[in-house]
Design an enzyme around this catalytic site. Structure first.
Site, PDB file in Angstrom:
ATOM      1  CE  LYS A 239      80.375  42.462  55.082  1.00  0.00           C
ATOM      2  NZ  LYS A 239      79.772  41.098  55.176  1.00  0.00           N
TER       3      LYS A 239
ATOM      4  CB  SER B  52      80.524  39.821  58.730  1.00  0.00           C
ATOM      5  OG  SER B  52      80.169  39.642  57.360  1.00  0.00           O
TER       6      SER B  52
ATOM      7  CB  SER C  92      77.488  38.129  56.643  1.00  0.00           C
ATOM      8  OG  SER C  92      78.445  37.435  57.401  1.00  0.00           O
TER       9      SER C  92
END
Length: 431
Positions: A64, A141, A165
């Protein structure tokens, strides 16, 4: 070179990233082409020599956009940080452990700005389309990571989970997503959202790949996990808020999932969760997580608020008026409730519920701020509970009745290995 070699699998992943008809440009913000090729060839050389660095050796992994990589600015999905940030002095410990375990890191993946939304939209770098329907959101997310794993741009994607997330995008994209017990994996070198609730977890197309990534990041020797018999487990079915107002697709898939578990020998029993109501009362003062997120990003909001995603900015600004006394009270009450929930779950091996009460909405359905806020709250409703109570949880994809639906399994804090074993058994029911 056989088709099963690391280099061959990496070439396939890179081809998917590069495909102009795919989501690579929106899912992967940085592609480590040369470094990944070198790492893949090294993995193949080790395999040829009969040497291995462990169960993750040769796995194609993405990370990420909020993990530090030496020499790079950590953007965390933000235009402001991309422009103002200083290059990281070293890799985050998580990234270091992945490399030490032989992972081939192919890309840094897109995300909601500052990781503060379950929708997965990003106005700065684009929003990757959901693999099931490109007109729909990917969930967030960790949006880019879920799309990358689902679309074959990597085999495992590492994300963060502060309110859902990893589990939300996994559920909405039809893959597996894991949230560990919070202190299991180091969060050093990771752009923070909430120091009290941030956790680091993997997403992949199966439980086994999530398990081996989790073990590598936790610095744990990967011992074999035997899937338990479902008949031997105390399986509790969540009642109350987690099963309220399910949309038609989720409701149908969830009911069928419970029926299949029963047919497979699981003895299900209903479990009320009154402590969720107590959590709601605590959060009425603004919430611990929003207060901490505002503190992290206050300077950026004050200086360059107009350059921040308006939906993220609105959520952060709502926390500006939370006072110190209310924050401390909420943190103390949360600590009490964590202990109470741990005791409440002591008669349960695994708790079952839908990961998200709704399927992925279309991008058009979240265009208006009020619609964004409402659907964001719904996507995070079930997952965020278990960040608050610091439990471990995993989302498994259910057989499709249309759009993807996730089944969430929850276990007590520190029971991560046990949860992976149970998830393996449940996954086999739906295979």
């Amino acid at each position: 070179m056989t088709r099963s070699s690391t280099r061959a699998r990496l070439d396939e992943a890179l081809a998917r990233i590069d495909d102009p008809k795919g989501e690579g440009a929106r899912a992967c913000l940085t592609v480590y082409r040369d470094a990944a090729c070198a790492a893949a060839e090294a993995a193949d050389a080790r395999a040829k020599a009969g040497v291995t660095l462990g169960a993750l050796d040769g796995a194609i992994v993405s990370i990420k956009d909020l993990f530090d990589v030496a020499g790079e600015v950590t953007r965390a999905g933000s235009k402001v940080l991309a422009e103002e940030g200083k290059p990281a002095a070293s890799d985050a410990p998580v990234v270091r452990r992945l490399r030490q375990a032989g992972a081939v890191i192919v890309a840094k993946t897109n995300m909601t700005e500052f990781a503060f939304s379950g929708i997965g939209a990003n106005p700065h770098f684009g929003t990757p389309g959901n693999p099931a329907d490109r007109a729909r959101i990917p969930g967030g997310s960790s949006s880019g990571g879920a799309v990358a794993a689902a679309d074959g741009m990597c085999e495992i994607s590492i994300g963060s989970d502060t309110g859902g997330s990893t589990r939300v995008p996994a559920a909405l994209c039809g893959i597996v997503g894991y949230k560990p017990s919070r202190l299991r994996i180091s969060r050093d070198g990771v752009y923070p959202l909430s120091q009290s609730m941030d956790s680091i977890g993997p997403m992949a197309r199966n439980v086994a790949d999530c398990r081996r990534a989790d073990a590598a990041m936790a610095g744990e020797a990967r011992a074999p996990l035997a899937a338990p018999s479902l008949t031997d487990l105390r399986v509790s079915v969540a009642q109350g808020i987690p099963v309220d107002n399910l949309d038609a697709t989720v409701g149908k898939s969830y009911a069928q999932a419970l029926a299949r578990l029963t047919k497979a020998g699981a003895r299900l029993r209903d479990k009320p969760l009154p402590l969720i109501e107590a959590m709601v009362e605590v959060n009425k003062r603004g919430g611990v997580q929003p207060a901490e997120a505002f503190t992290v990003n206050r300077d950026l909001l004050d200086r360059r608020g107009s350059d921040i995603d308006p939906n993220v900015r609105a959520r952060l600004e709502r926390a500006r008026t939370i006072g110190a006394a209310d924050y401390i009270w909420m943190a103390n009450e949360r600590d009490k409730l964590i202990r109470m929930m741990d005791e409440w779950l002591s008669d349960t091996d695994v708790l079952v519920m839908p990961t998200c009460p709704i399927v992925a909405p279309t991008l058009a359905e979240i265009a208006a701020p009020e619609d964004f806020a409402r659907r964001n709250a719904m996507t995070l409703r079930n997952t965020s509970v278990w960040n608050f109570f610091d439990c471990c949880a995993i989302s498994l994809p259910l057989p499709r009745n249309g759009l993807p639906v996730g089944l969430m399994l929850v276990a007590r804090n520190g029971h991560d290995r046990k949860l992976f074993a149970i998830a393996t058994a449940v996954e086999q029911v739906f295979a």
